[in-house]
Design an enzyme around this catalytic site. Structure first.
Site, PDB file in Angstrom:
ATOM      1  N   VAL A  15       0.833  -1.210   0.000  1.00  0.00           N
ATOM      2  CA  VAL A  15       0.000   0.000   0.000  1.00  0.00           C
ATOM      3  C   VAL A  15       0.866   1.258   0.000  1.00  0.00           C
ATOM      4  CG1 VAL A  15      -1.791   1.284   1.221  1.00  0.00           C
ATOM      5  CG2 VAL A  15      -1.885  -1.213   1.142  1.00  0.00           C
ATOM      6  N   GLU A 125     -10.264   6.232   6.038  1.00  0.00           N
ATOM      7  CA  GLU A 125     -11.115   5.666   4.991  1.00  0.00           C
ATOM      8  C   GLU A 125     -10.612   4.306   4.518  1.00  0.00           C
ATOM      9  OE1 GLU A 125     -14.107   5.004   3.088  1.00  0.00           O
ATOM     10  OE2 GLU A 125     -14.117   7.173   3.405  1.00  0.00           O
ATOM     11  N   GLY A 183      -2.374 -15.364  -4.120  1.00  0.00           N
ATOM     12  CA  GLY A 183      -2.000 -14.213  -3.305  1.00  0.00           C
ATOM     13  C   GLY A 183      -3.166 -13.530  -2.623  1.00  0.00           C
ATOM     14  N   GLU A 186      -3.185 -15.079   3.062  1.00  0.00           N
ATOM     15  CA  GLU A 186      -1.865 -15.192   3.678  1.00  0.00           C
ATOM     16  C   GLU A 186      -1.544 -16.663   3.938  1.00  0.00           C
ATOM     17  OE1 GLU A 186       0.014 -12.611   4.143  1.00  0.00           O
ATOM     18  OE2 GLU A 186      -1.429 -10.994   3.833  1.00  0.00           O
ATOM     19  N   LYS A 201     -13.516  -4.576  11.151  1.00  0.00           N
ATOM     20  CA  LYS A 201     -14.165  -3.591  10.278  1.00  0.00           C
ATOM     21  C   LYS A 201     -15.583  -3.287  10.754  1.00  0.00           C
ATOM     22  CE  LYS A 201     -11.374  -5.257   6.408  1.00  0.00           C
ATOM     23  NZ  LYS A 201     -11.358  -6.133   5.220  1.00  0.00           N
TER      24      LYS A 201
END
Length: 421
Positions: A15, A125, A183, A186, A201
């Site tokens: 990221v 966000e 992928g 994990e 979440k």
């Protein structure tokens, strides 16, 4: 007004590197939308040697990044819980804006951060469903509504596995291996398949929707690891799909929060969400049902959400982190009082009278049957009985399953999936 906002980036993984790439590639449109230039001044990583060729300083000195007076916004993409929380507190103490994609840290420390922040902006966000702007929807777009309920596919890994099991008749084990090979999962997929990631979440979204400070251990959490092809076959037979859902419902005197596999009717929009995609359905008292769909993970979708927070801060649209002045006091609905329909799978002796015993126990617990399938197991004296019920409560269903397990003719622990109609 400053001509440029300087970013201090903590973490240059999937990221973090995507954030750097997008800020460079889309710098003109980002500047137009933010009203100011935005660039990374410094990044902190564990191993400096692994990160070459970036047009900004890279070090392993986190304190120097926090203390740098030219840095306006600290972006945390390091992972973990306590170390990022400490970073957030130090950043906010310096009155620097803080942006994070860290759902686990927020699940445990969101209210402490809001109290620490005071009027310093915090953006998160990217912490829920990557590229889907669900945080802004709840904080801003739906802020005139009482949120009656929301439910969603919050974890792409589990959704990919269940999609493979449903469409290709794959076993859970084979679907998980496939997800790992591609992928999507994990090597240690526990947080995804056991529902923990989705629960993190859910807690963040519930804070925004209801202003409550719920804890992970207070909510019902079940994963997908016990789902079998037989369950998928039953779902197909009677017009259902199986999805791992995060569910929130507002009752007059409490809030209901739960994460578990759910059978949902094929007419439901969420049943069409396959692969690694995420989606959330939100019902407001004035707007009705709204649906949010998109990539829930991946470098660029998540980085897009991170940068949207940076632009928001640049525009100086600071607001309450969680949308409420103070935590609300509504309690959580006790798990045993949850009401829904249920599906169960039993392995039984293939002999006369077994189904009558099962029906009697269900009736004693005020549970009525809806659909039933019976499957003989070839070359054995065993059978599988699969059934769904009409609406009942969690306590009655669990009591019935416990009594069924004690029958001599029931050969294994009964398995259960809730129906979300």
């Amino acid at each position: 007004m400053k001509k440029r906002l300087n970013i201090g980036l903590v973490g240059l993984g999937c990221v973090g590197s995507a954030v750097a790439k997008i800020l460079q590639e889309n710098q003109e449109i980002i500047k137009d939308r933010a009203g100011v230039g935005i660039g990374i001044k410094k990044a902190v990583v564990r191993d400096v040697k692994k990160h070459k060729g970036y047009p900004f300083e890279i070090s392993n000195d986190l304190e120097s990044l926090i203390e740098d007076e030219e840095i306006d916004i600290v972006v945390e993409l390091m992972g973990g819980v306590e170390a990022p929380y400490l970073l957030a507190k130090k950043t906010l103490a310096k009155q620097k804006a803080f942006v994070t994609a860290n759902k686990a840290m927020l699940a445990y420390h969101r209210y402490e951060l809001e109290q620490t922040a005071k009027n310093t902006p915090i953006g998160f966000e990217a912490s829920v469903c990557g590229g889907i702007p669900i945080i802004k929807a709840l904080k801003d777009g739906l802020s005139a509504n009482h949120i009656l309920s929301f439910k969603g596919i919050l974890n792409g890994t589990s959704n990919y596995i269940l999609s493979q099991m449903f469409k290709n008749q794959a076993s859970f084990k084979d679907a998980l291996k496939d997800a790992q090979h591609l992928g999507y999962a994990e090597l240690n997929p526990e947080f995804d398949i056991k529902g923990i990631d989705a629960a993190h979440k859910l807690l963040i979204l519930a804070s925004l929707a209801y202003g409550i400070d719920a804890k992970l251990e207070e909510i019902l959490i079940e994963g997908i690891e016990k789902i079998e092809p037989d369950d998928m076959e039953f779902a197909k037979e009677f017009g259902y799909s199986i999805k791992l859902l995060g569910i929130a419902k507002k009752h007059p005197d409490c809030i209901e929060l739960r994460v578990h596999p759910s059978m949902i009717k094929n007419e439901c929009m969420l049943s069409k969400v396959d692969g690694v995609m995420n989606a959330i359905s939100v019902i407001g008292d004035k707007v009705g049902e709204t649906l949010y769909y998109g990539a829930g993970a991946g470098g660029e979708p998540t980085a897009s959400a991170v940068i949207s927070d940076i632009i928001e801060i640049a525009r100086k649209k600071s607001s309450l982190m969680l949308g409420f002045e103070t935590p609300q006091k509504l309690p959580l609905k006790p798990k045993e009082e949850i009401q829904c329909a249920y599906y169960a799978r039993l392995l039984v002796s293939d002999e006369k009278g077994v189904f009558s015993q099962i029906s009697a126990i269900l009736a004693q617990n005020d549970i009525s049957l809806n659909n039933v399938l019976q499957k003989e197991i070839l070359h054995s004296n065993k059978a599988k009985i699969l059934f769904s019920t009409h609406t009942t409560n969690e306590k009655s269903m669990l009591n019935a399953l416990k009594e069924l397990e004690n029958l001599q003719s029931v050969l294994d622990t009964p398995k259960m999936i809730r129906l979300e109609n």
